[in-house]
Design a protein around this motif. Sequence first.
Motif, PDB file in Angstrom:
ATOM      1  N   ALA A  37      25.661  43.868  86.539  1.00 58.92           N
ATOM      2  CA  ALA A  37      27.112  43.919  86.750  1.00 58.92           C
ATOM      3  C   ALA A  37      27.803  44.485  85.522  1.00 58.92           C
ATOM      4  CB  ALA A  37      27.649  42.529  87.072  1.00 58.92           C
ATOM      5  N   SER A  38      27.348  44.090  84.357  1.00 59.70           N
ATOM      6  CA  SER A  38      27.923  44.589  83.110  1.00 59.70           C
ATOM      7  C   SER A  38      27.704  46.093  82.979  1.00 59.70           C
ATOM      8  CB  SER A  38      27.294  43.847  81.931  1.00 59.70           C
ATOM      9  OG  SER A  38      27.790  44.328  80.724  1.00 59.70           O
ATOM     10  N   ARG A  39      26.504  46.551  83.324  1.00 60.54           N
ATOM     11  CA  ARG A  39      26.200  47.984  83.256  1.00 60.54           C
ATOM     12  C   ARG A  39      27.110  48.775  84.197  1.00 60.54           C
ATOM     13  NH1 ARG A  39      24.029  51.780  86.005  1.00 60.54           N
ATOM     14  NH2 ARG A  39      23.416  50.443  87.713  1.00 60.54           N
ATOM     15  N   ILE A  40      27.263  48.275  85.397  1.00 61.19           N
ATOM     16  CA  ILE A  40      28.116  48.955  86.382  1.00 61.19           C
ATOM     17  C   ILE A  40      29.564  48.983  85.898  1.00 61.19           C
ATOM     18  CG2 ILE A  40      29.079  48.768  88.720  1.00 61.19           C
ATOM     19  CD1 ILE A  40      26.278  47.664  89.543  1.00 61.19           C
ATOM     20  N   TYR A  41      30.037  47.882  85.350  1.00 59.71           N
ATOM     21  CA  TYR A  41      31.405  47.806  84.837  1.00 59.71           C
ATOM     22  C   TYR A  41      31.635  48.838  83.738  1.00 59.71           C
ATOM     23  CZ  TYR A  41      35.497  46.046  82.386  1.00 59.71           C
ATOM     24  OH  TYR A  41      36.720  45.944  81.768  1.00 59.71           O
ATOM     25  N   HIS A  42      30.710  48.905  82.778  1.00 56.94           N
ATOM     26  CA  HIS A  42      30.868  49.840  81.664  1.00 56.94           C
ATOM     27  C   HIS A  42      30.764  51.291  82.123  1.00 56.94           C
ATOM     28  CE1 HIS A  42      31.289  46.793  78.655  1.00 56.94           C
ATOM     29  NE2 HIS A  42      30.188  46.188  79.068  1.00 56.94           N
ATOM     30  N   GLU A  43      29.937  51.540  83.116  1.00 59.53           N
ATOM     31  CA  GLU A  43      29.834  52.889  83.680  1.00 59.53           C
ATOM     32  C   GLU A  43      31.173  53.289  84.311  1.00 59.53           C
ATOM     33  OE1 GLU A  43      27.500  54.776  87.391  1.00 59.53           O
ATOM     34  OE2 GLU A  43      26.230  53.783  85.914  1.00 59.53           O
ATOM     35  N   GLY A  44      31.790  52.351  85.014  1.00 64.83           N
ATOM     36  CA  GLY A  44      33.098  52.612  85.612  1.00 64.83           C
ATOM     37  C   GLY A  44      34.168  52.871  84.569  1.00 64.83           C
ATOM     38  N   GLU A  45      34.115  52.129  83.480  1.00 64.84           N
ATOM     39  CA  GLU A  45      35.064  52.359  82.386  1.00 64.84           C
ATOM     40  C   GLU A  45      34.920  53.775  81.834  1.00 64.84           C
ATOM     41  OE1 GLU A  45      34.331  49.259  79.465  1.00 64.84           O
ATOM     42  OE2 GLU A  45      36.351  48.505  79.825  1.00 64.84           O
ATOM     43  N   LYS A  46      33.690  54.201  81.615  1.00 65.92           N
ATOM     44  CA  LYS A  46      33.447  55.544  81.078  1.00 65.92           C
ATOM     45  C   LYS A  46      33.955  56.616  82.037  1.00 65.92           C
ATOM     46  CE  LYS A  46      29.412  54.437  78.276  1.00 65.92           C
ATOM     47  NZ  LYS A  46      27.953  54.637  78.115  1.00 65.92           N
ATOM     48  N   ARG A  47      33.705  56.423  83.331  1.00 68.65           N
ATOM     49  CA  ARG A  47      34.197  57.393  84.317  1.00 68.65           C
ATOM     50  C   ARG A  47      35.722  57.466  84.307  1.00 68.65           C
ATOM     51  NH1 ARG A  47      30.635  56.716  89.831  1.00 68.65           N
ATOM     52  NH2 ARG A  47      28.668  57.435  88.939  1.00 68.65           N
ATOM     53  N   GLY A  48      36.359  56.304  84.207  1.00 66.31           N
ATOM     54  CA  GLY A  48      37.816  56.266  84.175  1.00 66.31           C
ATOM     55  C   GLY A  48      38.382  56.952  82.941  1.00 66.31           C
TER      56      GLY A  48
END
Length: 92
Positions: A37-48
Amino acid sequence: MIVDMSGKVLKSIAAKYDKVMKGMKETMAGGMIETEASRIYHEGEKRGEKRKSKRTAVRLHARGTDPVEIADILEVDIQQVRKWIRKGASID
């Protein structure tokens, strides 16, 4: 795979203690889910962040800001800024 391997280790260590084994499995799986979940969250932050930088680069260029200055402001490579500008409004 890791859950399976850890399950085998738990069986050998806590074979006589069903409650301990069950609790350990739940704890270990929970930690792995949180990591994912943490990995997915940080990936989303980078995309944003990247999406916002693209839009900002295009807007600044439309207002006459030099691409080199845009790259400096956004702290990205000049080639990336030029690519974003070429693509223009088709950003997403």
